[in-house]
Design a protein around this motif. Structure first.
Motif, short mmCIF file in Angstrom:
data_model
loop_
_atom_site.label_atom_id
_atom_site.label_comp_id
_atom_site.label_asym_id
_atom_site.label_seq_id
_atom_site.Cartn_x
_atom_site.Cartn_y
_atom_site.Cartn_z
N ALA A 53 -6.30 -12.42 -26.20
CA ALA A 53 -6.77 -12.02 -27.53
C ALA A 53 -6.66 -10.51 -27.73
CB ALA A 53 -8.21 -12.47 -27.72
N PHE A 54 -6.97 -9.75 -26.69
CA PHE A 54 -6.92 -8.28 -26.78
C PHE A 54 -5.53 -7.81 -27.18
CE2 PHE A 54 -6.03 -4.20 -24.66
CZ PHE A 54 -7.01 -3.41 -25.25
N PHE A 55 -4.51 -8.33 -26.53
CA PHE A 55 -3.15 -7.87 -26.82
C PHE A 55 -2.59 -8.49 -28.10
CE2 PHE A 55 -3.41 -6.65 -22.34
CZ PHE A 55 -2.91 -5.37 -22.41
N MET A 56 -3.03 -9.68 -28.44
CA MET A 56 -2.59 -10.27 -29.71
C MET A 56 -3.15 -9.46 -30.88
SD MET A 56 -2.84 -14.40 -29.03
CE MET A 56 -2.32 -14.77 -30.71
N ILE A 57 -4.42 -9.09 -30.80
CA ILE A 57 -5.03 -8.27 -31.86
C ILE A 57 -4.38 -6.89 -31.91
CG2 ILE A 57 -7.16 -7.15 -32.63
CD1 ILE A 57 -8.68 -9.54 -31.41
N ALA A 58 -4.15 -6.29 -30.73
CA ALA A 58 -3.53 -4.97 -30.67
C ALA A 58 -2.13 -4.99 -31.26
CB ALA A 58 -3.50 -4.47 -29.23
N ALA A 59 -1.36 -6.05 -30.97
CA ALA A 59 0.00 -6.15 -31.49
C ALA A 59 -0.01 -6.38 -33.00
CB ALA A 59 0.74 -7.29 -30.78
N ARG A 60 -0.96 -7.16 -33.47
CA ARG A 60 -1.03 -7.45 -34.90
C ARG A 60 -1.39 -6.22 -35.71
NH1 ARG A 60 -5.56 -11.53 -36.90
NH2 ARG A 60 -6.77 -9.64 -36.50
N LYS A 61 -2.22 -5.33 -35.15
CA LYS A 61 -2.69 -4.14 -35.85
C LYS A 61 -1.89 -2.90 -35.49
CE LYS A 61 -7.47 -5.66 -36.47
NZ LYS A 61 -8.90 -5.32 -36.30
N SER A 62 -0.75 -3.08 -34.82
CA SER A 62 0.04 -1.93 -34.41
C SER A 62 0.65 -1.24 -35.62
CB SER A 62 1.15 -2.36 -33.45
OG SER A 62 2.03 -3.27 -34.08
N SER A 63 0.80 0.06 -35.53
CA SER A 63 1.38 0.85 -36.60
C SER A 63 2.12 2.04 -35.99
CB SER A 63 0.28 1.35 -37.55
OG SER A 63 -0.67 2.14 -36.86
N LEU A 64 2.74 2.86 -36.82
CA LEU A 64 3.48 4.00 -36.34
C LEU A 64 2.58 4.94 -35.56
CD1 LEU A 64 6.23 5.40 -36.32
CD2 LEU A 64 5.55 6.60 -38.41
N VAL A 65 1.37 5.12 -36.07
CA VAL A 65 0.36 5.92 -35.37
C VAL A 65 -0.77 4.97 -34.98
CG1 VAL A 65 -1.22 7.88 -35.47
CG2 VAL A 65 0.95 7.95 -36.74
N PRO A 66 -0.76 4.46 -33.75
CA PRO A 66 -1.76 3.46 -33.36
C PRO A 66 -3.17 4.04 -33.36
CG PRO A 66 -0.53 4.23 -31.45
CD PRO A 66 0.16 4.78 -32.66
N LYS A 67 -4.13 3.20 -33.68
CA LYS A 67 -5.52 3.62 -33.66
C LYS A 67 -6.39 2.42 -33.29
CE LYS A 67 -5.72 2.99 -38.69
NZ LYS A 67 -6.02 3.63 -39.98
N GLY A 68 -7.61 2.71 -32.92
CA GLY A 68 -8.53 1.64 -32.55
C GLY A 68 -8.06 0.88 -31.33
N ILE A 69 -8.11 -0.45 -31.43
CA ILE A 69 -7.75 -1.30 -30.30
C ILE A 69 -6.27 -1.17 -29.95
CG2 ILE A 69 -7.23 -3.35 -31.71
CD1 ILE A 69 -8.55 -5.01 -29.51
N SER A 70 -5.42 -0.90 -30.95
CA SER A 70 -3.99 -0.71 -30.67
C SER A 70 -3.77 0.54 -29.83
CB SER A 70 -3.21 -0.61 -31.98
OG SER A 70 -3.30 -1.81 -32.71
N ASN A 71 -4.50 1.59 -30.14
CA ASN A 71 -4.38 2.82 -29.37
C ASN A 71 -4.84 2.63 -27.93
OD1 ASN A 71 -3.81 5.66 -29.21
ND2 ASN A 71 -6.01 6.02 -29.17
#
Length: 290
Positions: A53-71
């Motif tokens: 779940a951690f990596f699925m959420i991080a991948a879903r919320k990824s952006s050019l400048v990662p933040k939060g759980i993606s970071n």
């Protein structure tokens, strides 16, 4: 029952709760028993789902400048990939990153789940209370031994695949050693090679189990200290004993907080040690010249 009698009873129940228990019967599962769902198996599955779940959420919320759980996820991935894998195995070692990364994060989340709840006695059970806490999937030797065996088979496969059976086996002894000494060294290294999965399994299991046992011991002290203070307020115990209970409770809580922070560090460092030793073993198996 006196203080130490209650303390002994609490520790006995703590040890029972930290055992591998059949969820249906509550009895300790032993070797030779039929396959059952145990307390540690449930939390191992929870650790797996959390990692996924951690990596699925991080991948879903990824952006050019990662933040939060993606970071956080990106920082963790870069740490394992760069500081552990490629720095040791070189750029070509990146192919081992999925295996090493899975080991590191799965072990880490399993370790952290074991710290969700300090083993504090709560009302209920035959003795008037019971121990309740999440279990780390790494808190049983069967799990850590299985992972260690997977690592053992994996780095042998990689070493034989790259160098062939004879060259790989020959790497257990230094090529420049004189006759006689070389054979002795080879035998010693061959035996020590089979100790690697043992040390991997025992180190991880022992640290997780011992940490939770120590937390449980000081939780028992805190509980008994608070009971003494309460009994003194009710007039069932001397005020001096009540004051002693307050001191025991306060010291136990201070130690519990400190130990809890330390166990968070242990959860991280043990995941790192297991994964890093795996990297080192792979490195030794594929680079026989070392």
């Amino acid at each position: 029952m006196d203080f130490w009698g209650k303390f002994s009873e609490l520790i006995a129940h703590l040890v029972h709760e930290l055992s591998v228990l059949d969820l249906l019967t509550g009895h300790e599962a032993g070797i030779g028993d039929p396959v059952v769902v145990t307390n540690y198996l449930i939390w191992l599955f929870v650790g797996f789902l959390t990692t996924l779940a951690f990596f699925m959420i991080a991948a879903r919320k990824s952006s050019l400048v990662p933040k939060g759980i993606s970071n956080l996820a990106e920082a963790g991935v870069e740490f394992v990939r760069d500081s552990m894998v490629t720095d040791t195995l070189g750029p070509k070692g990146i192919k081992y990153f999925p295996f090493i990364g899975t080991l590191f994060f799965f072990i880490l989340f399993c370790n952290l789940w074991g710290l969700v709840g300090i083993p504090v006695p709560i009302p209920g059970g035959e003795a008037g209370w019971r121990m309740f806490q999440a279990k780390p999937g790494t808190g049983t030797i069967s799990v850590t031994a299985t992972w260690a065996l997977i690592v053992f088979l994996h780095y042998h496969y990689e070493g034989i695949k790259k160098n062939g059976v004879l060259k790989f086996l020959g790497s257990f002894a230094p090529s420049g050693a004189p006759a006689g000494i070389k054979q002795i060294v080879w035998v010693l290294e061959f035996v020590l090679n089979f100790m690697r999965p043992v040390t991997l399994a025992v180190r991880l299991f022992a640290n997780m189990y011992a940490g939770h046992l120590v937390l449980g011991v000081f939780s028992a002290f805190a509980l008994l200290g608070s009971e003494m203070a309460i009994e003194a307020v009710k007039g069932h115990m001397a005020l001096g004993a009540g004051a002693g209970g307050v001191v025991i409770f306060a010291l136990s809580m201070v130690l519990l907080v400190g130990l809890y922070v330390f166990e968070l560090f242990v959860a991280l460092i043990q995941a790192y040690v297991f994964a890093m030793l795996t990297v080192q073993y792979i490195n030794l198996s594929i680079h026989t010249e070392h």
